[in-house]
Enzyme design. Structure first.
Site, short mmCIF file in Angstrom:
data_model
loop_
_atom_site.label_atom_id
_atom_site.label_comp_id
_atom_site.label_asym_id
_atom_site.label_seq_id
_atom_site.Cartn_x
_atom_site.Cartn_y
_atom_site.Cartn_z
CG ASP A 161 -88.06 -39.28 -78.07
OD1 ASP A 161 -88.08 -40.53 -78.06
OD2 ASP A 161 -88.82 -38.59 -78.77
CE LYS A 186 -91.54 -30.47 -83.06
NZ LYS A 186 -90.44 -31.05 -82.25
#
Length: 305
Positions: free
Chosen positions: A121, A23
């Site tokens: 989230d 990432k």
């Protein structure tokens, strides 16, 4: 090979020692990088995606990256909101196991790690599946140690989707019970194959079905549960159907308007493991201030397509 990209990051596969997911965060993602790195150093659980390494280069052009284990089946939303073939791939026993394991991962985050971490989230896109269909919670860029003052500073980052608890809109106050609400939405989406979205139409649809069948289905029996299930998935056996009945009730308890009326994650895990339906009946959600159906001109009580 780029796997996915958002406003602040891109994720690529690499092959240093086996397949990994890298990432790479853009310059605007510095705070996200720090928050996610801190979270992953504090957490280690079978149902949380595992951090393998990181890079933080500030000299010259800034470069920040997080190296995670590679999840071969990608994200849960592909299988619960995808086409008929993808939905059928995720049978009821597999879906039940995924629900249980997500709950265990959230329980660990809230009470099992020695720190109280809030994800903030949780949604199907952020639940990844490995080659054995084990779910692992990912994307900790908004995660934080529980602190009411810090929670209020960042609430607006997450208050724009169908997984956000009502108190985040009314008081900008995020607690572990806000994660419980998000988990309840995800649970009901896994069972129904329908997405809640910002319109919030799924929750009253499930509650209305559950409530309207009370007089026809003693103890909310198999009939009403069957009607709620994703129709693209083959009918469950009797044992799985009983477990799904319990899941529907637990999901509705998790999405109660008041956080004080929601169970905490340890209680959620206990109820999901129980052979009996929860003794507490959920109340109807008012969804006050959450703009139910406004964009489409529909109301919360209308049936979903």
């Amino acid at each position: 090979m780029q796997l996915q990209q958002s406003a602040d990051e891109s994720i690529r596969s690499g092959l240093p020692e086996g397949l990994t997911a890298v990432k790479v965060l853009k310059q605007s993602g510095c705070s996200t990088y720090r928050r996610e790195l801190r979270s992953m150093f504090l957490l280690r659980h079978a149902n949380l995606v595992r951090l393998l390494g990181f890079c933080n280069q500030d000299t010259g052009q800034a470069f920040r990256a997080l190296v995670y284990e590679y999840m071969g089946k990608k994200s849960l939303d592909i299988y619960i909101f995808g086409d008929k073939v993808q939905r059928a791939t995720l049978g009821w026993l597999r879906r039940l196991n995924i629900i249980y394991e997500i709950a265990e991962g959230m329980k660990y985050m809230h009470v099992g790690s020695g720190v109280q971490m809030i994800h903030r989230d949780l949604k199907p896109h952020n639940i990844l599946l490995d080659d054995n269909w084990t779910p692992k919670i990912s994307d900790f860029g908004l995660a934080m140690l529980f602190s009411p003052d810090e929670a209020k500073q960042h609430t607006q980052l997450i208050a724009l989707q169908g997984y956000t608890a009502p108190e985040c809109f009314s008081s900008s106050d995020v607690t572990p019970k806000s994660d419980v609400y998000s988990f309840g939405v995800v649970l009901l989406e896994i069972i129904t194959g329908r997405q809640n979205e910002i319109s919030q139409r799924l929750l009253p649809h499930v509650w209305n079905f559950w409530d309207n069948h009370r007089s026809h289905c003693p103890n909310h029996g198999p009939g009403c549960t069957l009607e709620l299930l994703d129709r693209d998935v083959p009918r469950p056996d009797e044992e799985s159907l009983r477990r799904l009945q319990i899941c529907v009730t637990v999901g509705l308890l998790c999405v109660q308007d008041s956080r004080d009326d929601r169970p905490d994650m340890p209680a959620v895990v206990d109820m999901l493991k129980s052979q009996d339906l929860p003794r507490i009946n959920p109340s109807r959600q008012t969804l006050h201030g959450m703009e139910v159906g406004e964009s489409s001109g529909t109301t919360a009580t209308e049936d979903l397509p």
